[in-house]
Design a protein around this motif. Structure first.
Motif, PDB file in Angstrom:
ATOM      1  N   ASP A   1      -7.417 -14.032 -10.522  1.00  0.00           N
ATOM      2  CA  ASP A   1      -6.191 -13.746  -9.770  1.00  0.00           C
ATOM      3  C   ASP A   1      -6.452 -12.603  -8.787  1.00  0.00           C
ATOM      4  OD1 ASP A   1      -3.628 -13.356  -8.892  1.00  0.00           O
ATOM      5  OD2 ASP A   1      -2.803 -12.778 -10.840  1.00  0.00           O
ATOM      6  N   THR A   2      -6.540 -12.917  -7.508  1.00  0.00           N
ATOM      7  CA  THR A   2      -6.838 -11.914  -6.489  1.00  0.00           C
ATOM      8  C   THR A   2      -5.759 -10.840  -6.433  1.00  0.00           C
ATOM      9  OG1 THR A   2      -7.929 -13.623  -5.199  1.00  0.00           O
ATOM     10  CG2 THR A   2      -7.396 -11.601  -4.055  1.00  0.00           C
ATOM     11  N   HIS A   3      -4.514 -11.227  -6.589  1.00  0.00           N
ATOM     12  CA  HIS A   3      -3.423 -10.256  -6.551  1.00  0.00           C
ATOM     13  C   HIS A   3      -3.579  -9.218  -7.667  1.00  0.00           C
ATOM     14  CE1 HIS A   3       0.503  -8.604  -5.778  1.00  0.00           C
ATOM     15  NE2 HIS A   3       0.856  -8.805  -7.035  1.00  0.00           N
ATOM     16  N   ARG A   4      -3.961  -9.657  -8.836  1.00  0.00           N
ATOM     17  CA  ARG A   4      -4.179  -8.732  -9.958  1.00  0.00           C
ATOM     18  C   ARG A   4      -5.331  -7.780  -9.643  1.00  0.00           C
ATOM     19  NH1 ARG A   4      -5.092 -11.535 -15.432  1.00  0.00           N
ATOM     20  NH2 ARG A   4      -2.916 -12.013 -15.105  1.00  0.00           N
ATOM     21  N   GLY A   5      -6.399  -8.287  -9.038  1.00  0.00           N
ATOM     22  CA  GLY A   5      -7.526  -7.442  -8.658  1.00  0.00           C
ATOM     23  C   GLY A   5      -7.130  -6.381  -7.644  1.00  0.00           C
TER      24      GLY A   5
ATOM     25  N   ALA B   1      -7.103  -2.348  -8.070  1.00  0.00           N
ATOM     26  CA  ALA B   1      -7.779  -1.490  -7.084  1.00  0.00           C
ATOM     27  C   ALA B   1      -6.841  -0.373  -6.620  1.00  0.00           C
ATOM     28  CB  ALA B   1      -8.256  -2.324  -5.900  1.00  0.00           C
ATOM     29  N   GLY B   2      -5.615  -0.718  -6.284  1.00  0.00           N
ATOM     30  CA  GLY B   2      -4.651   0.297  -5.862  1.00  0.00           C
ATOM     31  C   GLY B   2      -4.360   1.300  -6.953  1.00  0.00           C
ATOM     32  N   PHE B   3      -4.249   0.812  -8.182  1.00  0.00           N
ATOM     33  CA  PHE B   3      -4.007   1.700  -9.316  1.00  0.00           C
ATOM     34  C   PHE B   3      -5.177   2.671  -9.503  1.00  0.00           C
ATOM     35  CE2 PHE B   3      -4.386   2.702 -13.833  1.00  0.00           C
ATOM     36  CZ  PHE B   3      -3.148   3.300 -14.053  1.00  0.00           C
ATOM     37  N   CYS B   4      -6.402   2.171  -9.413  1.00  0.00           N
ATOM     38  CA  CYS B   4      -7.583   3.027  -9.595  1.00  0.00           C
ATOM     39  C   CYS B   4      -7.659   4.094  -8.506  1.00  0.00           C
ATOM     40  CB  CYS B   4      -8.858   2.191  -9.599  1.00  0.00           C
ATOM     41  SG  CYS B   4      -9.104   1.250 -11.105  1.00  0.00           S
TER      42      CYS B   4
END
Length: 107
Positions: free
Chosen positions: A55-59, A63-66
């Motif tokens: 799921d690209t959206h989850r990735g 990324a934003g969270f990290c």
């Protein structure tokens, strides 16, 4: 996520945790800063690849969270947010310049 993606995600999380805690065992502020950012980068990439496998959206969310967590943690808890020779930190002590590494007095 499948089992290998789960393992990769938690391995990335472990790398981030090691980077956040492991700096206590390094002697210089520069080395602690480098370990912090390298571990966040490596662990974050591992988590993004594992989460974004199906799921690209989850990735992208991971990324934003990290990015957000690494910058927020660096600003509020350490002198690790250094851009262009300037240390950005919430604490006055953390904003002080890095001590000289070669034990020579500053100019």
């Amino acid at each position: 996520m499948d089992m290998s993606a789960d393992i990769a995600f938690w391995a990335g999380f472990g790398v981030v945790a090691i980077g956040m805690v492991g700096g206590a065992f390094l002697s210089t502020r520069r080395d602690r800063r480098r370990a912090y950012w390298i571990c966040w980068l490596a662990g974050g990439v591992l988590m993004v690849l594992a989460a974004g496998h199906d799921d690209t959206h989850r990735g992208l969310t991971i990324a934003g969270f990290c990015v957000a967590m690494s910058v927020i943690t660096a600003f509020f808890r350490s002198p690790h947010l250094k851009i262009g020779g300037v240390i950005f930190a919430a604490s006055r002590n953390d904003r002080q310049p890095d001590p000289p590494e070669d034990e020579q007095p500053p100019r």
